[in-house]
Design a protein around this motif. Structure first.
Motif, PDB file in Angstrom:
ATOM      1  N   HIS A 205     -54.246  59.006   4.935  1.00 38.46           N
ATOM      2  CA  HIS A 205     -54.927  57.721   4.744  1.00 38.46           C
ATOM      3  C   HIS A 205     -56.376  57.795   5.224  1.00 38.46           C
ATOM      4  N   LEU A 206     -56.592  58.394   6.378  1.00 37.76           N
ATOM      5  CA  LEU A 206     -57.947  58.473   6.935  1.00 37.76           C
ATOM      6  C   LEU A 206     -58.878  59.259   6.022  1.00 37.76           C
ATOM      7  N   VAL A 207     -58.365  60.326   5.425  1.00 34.29           N
ATOM      8  CA  VAL A 207     -59.170  61.116   4.489  1.00 34.29           C
ATOM      9  C   VAL A 207     -59.347  60.370   3.178  1.00 34.29           C
ATOM     10  N   ASN A 208     -58.268  59.776   2.680  1.00 32.65           N
ATOM     11  CA  ASN A 208     -58.310  59.058   1.404  1.00 32.65           C
ATOM     12  C   ASN A 208     -59.274  57.876   1.446  1.00 32.65           C
ATOM     13  N   ASP A 209     -59.343  57.189   2.594  1.00 29.49           N
ATOM     14  CA  ASP A 209     -60.194  56.003   2.729  1.00 29.49           C
ATOM     15  C   ASP A 209     -61.628  56.350   3.124  1.00 29.49           C
ATOM     16  N   GLY A 210     -61.935  57.633   3.225  1.00 27.30           N
ATOM     17  CA  GLY A 210     -63.297  58.042   3.555  1.00 27.30           C
ATOM     18  C   GLY A 210     -63.676  57.825   4.999  1.00 27.30           C
ATOM     19  N   ILE A 211     -62.698  57.653   5.867  1.00 25.56           N
ATOM     20  CA  ILE A 211     -62.970  57.403   7.283  1.00 25.56           C
ATOM     21  C   ILE A 211     -63.262  58.702   8.024  1.00 25.56           C
ATOM     22  N   ALA A 212     -62.624  59.769   7.607  1.00 29.00           N
ATOM     23  CA  ALA A 212     -62.812  61.054   8.280  1.00 29.00           C
ATOM     24  C   ALA A 212     -62.575  62.193   7.299  1.00 29.00           C
ATOM     25  N   THR A 213     -63.157  63.341   7.602  1.00 27.31           N
ATOM     26  CA  THR A 213     -62.881  64.551   6.832  1.00 27.31           C
ATOM     27  C   THR A 213     -61.658  65.249   7.423  1.00 27.31           C
ATOM     28  N   THR A 214     -61.152  66.240   6.718  1.00 26.58           N
ATOM     29  CA  THR A 214     -60.015  66.991   7.258  1.00 26.58           C
ATOM     30  C   THR A 214     -60.402  67.662   8.571  1.00 26.58           C
ATOM     31  N   VAL A 217     -60.366  65.035  11.394  1.00 26.88           N
ATOM     32  CA  VAL A 217     -58.992  64.696  11.783  1.00 26.88           C
ATOM     33  C   VAL A 217     -58.411  65.795  12.668  1.00 26.88           C
ATOM     34  N   ASP A 218     -58.597  67.049  12.253  1.00 24.66           N
ATOM     35  CA  ASP A 218     -58.095  68.167  13.056  1.00 24.66           C
ATOM     36  C   ASP A 218     -58.724  68.178  14.444  1.00 24.66           C
ATOM     37  N   ALA A 219     -60.035  67.912  14.521  1.00 22.59           N
ATOM     38  CA  ALA A 219     -60.721  67.898  15.819  1.00 22.59           C
ATOM     39  C   ALA A 219     -60.162  66.800  16.723  1.00 22.59           C
ATOM     40  N   ALA A 220     -59.818  65.656  16.131  1.00 21.25           N
ATOM     41  CA  ALA A 220     -59.273  64.547  16.922  1.00 21.25           C
ATOM     42  C   ALA A 220     -57.972  64.946  17.599  1.00 21.25           C
ATOM     43  N   ILE A 221     -57.178  65.765  16.932  1.00 21.96           N
ATOM     44  CA  ILE A 221     -55.917  66.215  17.515  1.00 21.96           C
ATOM     45  C   ILE A 221     -56.137  67.386  18.463  1.00 21.96           C
ATOM     46  N   VAL A 222     -56.912  68.384  18.008  1.00 18.64           N
ATOM     47  CA  VAL A 222     -57.108  69.603  18.801  1.00 18.64           C
ATOM     48  C   VAL A 222     -57.708  69.306  20.171  1.00 18.64           C
ATOM     49  N   TYR A 223     -58.742  68.449  20.211  1.00 14.96           N
ATOM     50  CA  TYR A 223     -59.464  68.226  21.467  1.00 14.96           C
ATOM     51  C   TYR A 223     -58.992  66.979  22.215  1.00 14.96           C
ATOM     52  N   GLY A 224     -58.003  66.294  21.667  1.00 10.79           N
ATOM     53  CA  GLY A 224     -57.484  65.106  22.329  1.00 10.79           C
ATOM     54  C   GLY A 224     -55.996  65.202  22.557  1.00 10.79           C
ATOM     55  N   THR A 271     -53.044  61.212  -5.233  1.00  9.86           N
ATOM     56  CA  THR A 271     -53.811  61.319  -6.477  1.00  9.86           C
ATOM     57  C   THR A 271     -54.529  62.658  -6.537  1.00  9.86           C
ATOM     58  N   ASP A 272     -55.008  63.002  -7.726  1.00  5.40           N
ATOM     59  CA  ASP A 272     -55.790  64.234  -7.870  1.00  5.40           C
ATOM     60  C   ASP A 272     -57.034  64.187  -6.996  1.00  5.40           C
ATOM     61  N   GLU A 273     -57.632  63.006  -6.875  1.00  9.52           N
ATOM     62  CA  GLU A 273     -58.828  62.861  -6.045  1.00  9.52           C
ATOM     63  C   GLU A 273     -58.522  63.146  -4.579  1.00  9.52           C
ATOM     64  N   LEU A 274     -57.393  62.610  -4.082  1.00  6.54           N
ATOM     65  CA  LEU A 274     -57.021  62.849  -2.687  1.00  6.54           C
ATOM     66  C   LEU A 274     -56.681  64.328  -2.477  1.00  6.54           C
ATOM     67  N   ILE A 279     -57.967  69.587  -0.157  1.00  9.11           N
ATOM     68  CA  ILE A 279     -58.133  71.023  -0.431  1.00  9.11           C
ATOM     69  C   ILE A 279     -59.551  71.477  -0.106  1.00  9.11           C
ATOM     70  N   GLU A 280     -60.543  70.756  -0.606  1.00  9.93           N
ATOM     71  CA  GLU A 280     -61.937  71.140  -0.360  1.00  9.93           C
ATOM     72  C   GLU A 280     -62.268  71.048   1.128  1.00  9.93           C
ATOM     73  N   GLY A 281     -61.720  70.032   1.789  1.00 10.16           N
ATOM     74  CA  GLY A 281     -61.970  69.891   3.222  1.00 10.16           C
ATOM     75  C   GLY A 281     -61.426  71.067   4.004  1.00 10.16           C
ATOM     76  N   CYS A 282     -60.207  71.479   3.677  1.00 10.32           N
ATOM     77  CA  CYS A 282     -59.599  72.610   4.386  1.00 10.32           C
ATOM     78  C   CYS A 282     -60.338  73.911   4.103  1.00 10.32           C
ATOM     79  N   GLU A 283     -60.730  74.094   2.838  1.00 11.24           N
ATOM     80  CA  GLU A 283     -61.433  75.332   2.489  1.00 11.24           C
ATOM     81  C   GLU A 283     -62.805  75.388   3.157  1.00 11.24           C
TER      82      GLU A 283
END
Length: 322
Positions: A205-214, A217-224, A271-274, A279-283
């Motif tokens: 949801h956070l990525v889909n709504d444009g609130i955060a990149t992948t 999101v990963d940084a929020a978990i890794v460092y918190g 969706t294809d957009e999500l 995919i692009e965020g992870c790459e």
């Protein structure tokens, strides 16, 4: 069923994908003979390569006496694989009918005293054992990737599973340096995957709504949260958040916020957009690192974290029952 033999020496692994190969590496590292079966072309070569790669981490963790990659035997039929095995670990793709068919073959050819463990991440054991000749010896034994490093294994019995089978399986998985968690009630997805899925849905949801990149999101978990969860998990973490009064004060102060609609429990439409955003965020996040490079870094990190977690885990880190 006759009383199960007390000692498990030979293990059969049916299905040698990522999870199956992880099991093979762990069993070999703990001094067991392993018989493997997978009909896919090139399966044996891929398995031996995977075990060699895992062995680097396993050497750091420590090998049991007699541990050797040479104790792996690949065979051409399920019958050959299971007929002499004391425990059979099934790891075929997560399709219920396929699993049922494979488990029926295992059940037919295996010694009636052998334990059958399915690595299914979501199917309840009662559905898998329904048509078996010896349903009482089937359990879910669900691990986490990489199986040869991460110690958690969820053990779930079905309606027809004998309690003695779960007890014996628990002792065996402890003997291969795992932390068996006996789930006392069947539920789709068992325990840990349900927790991870809730976080995964919110992350989408956070990525889909444009609130955060992948990456964010990963940084929020890794460092918190991730650093704290590696030691204590969510409940003890929140217990500390309540100060000297612990969870009692935490719930009084922050409990009302649980009613606020911060999270979206329903998964977003994929969706294809999500998909492309993820995919692009992870790459982009991975940069020039290949998957193999990232796996090696992950393994080195997990070995060190596991050592630290073992040192600091609370006294409740024995076998858990929920």
């Amino acid at each position: 069923m006759n009383q199960l033999k007390e000692e498990i020496k030979t293990v059969a692994v049916i299905g040698t994908g990522v999870i199956g190969n992880g099991w093979i590496a762990r069993f070999l590292a703990n001094g067991h003979d392993v018989i493997a079966y997978d009909p896919a072309p090139g399966a044996e070569e891929k398995t031996r390569q995977a075990v060699e790669l895992a062995w680097t981490s396993l050497l750091k963790i420590g090998l049991a006496p007699g541990a050797s990659v040479d104790r792996l035997q690949f065979v051409s039929t399920i019958e050959e694989a299971v007929k002499e095995a004391d425990l059979i670990q099934e790891n075929v793709p997560e399709r219920e009918e396929l699993k049922k068919n494979v488990l029926a073959s295992i059940d037919y050819y295996a010694n009636p005293e052998a334990i059958i463990g399915s690595s299914t991440s979501g199917i309840m054991p009662s559905r898998l054992q329904k048509d078996l000749k010896h349903p009482e010896r089937l359990i879910v034994a669900h691990p986490f990737n990489p199986v040869y490093i991460l110690p958690l294994v969820e053990l779930v019995g079905g309606q027809l599973t004998e309690s003695s089978v779960i007890e014996r399986a628990s002792r065996f998985y402890q003997s291969v340096q795992m932390k068996p968690l006996v789930v006392r009630k069947e539920i789709e997805g068992h325990l840990a995957d349900r927790l991870m899925e809730a976080l995964w849905r919110e992350a989408l949801h956070l990525v889909n709504d444009g609130i955060a990149t992948t990456e964010e999101v990963d940084a929020a978990i890794v460092y918190g949260a991730g650093l704290r969860w590696a030691q204590m998990g969510p409940f003890l973490t929140f217990h500390l958040a309540g100060g000297n009064a612990g969870m009692r004060h935490m719930l009084e102060q922050f409990g009302p916020a649980l009613k606020q609609p911060w999270t979206k429990l329903e998964a977003p439409e994929l969706t294809d957009e999500l998909k492309e955003k993820v995919i692009e965020g992870c790459e982009t996040h991975a940069g020039d690192s290949s998957v193999a490079d990232l796996e090696n870094k992950r393994n080195e990190f997990l070995v060190k974290v596991l050592e630290l977690a073992e040192e600091y885990w609370p006294a409740t880190n024995s076998v858990s029952k929920i």
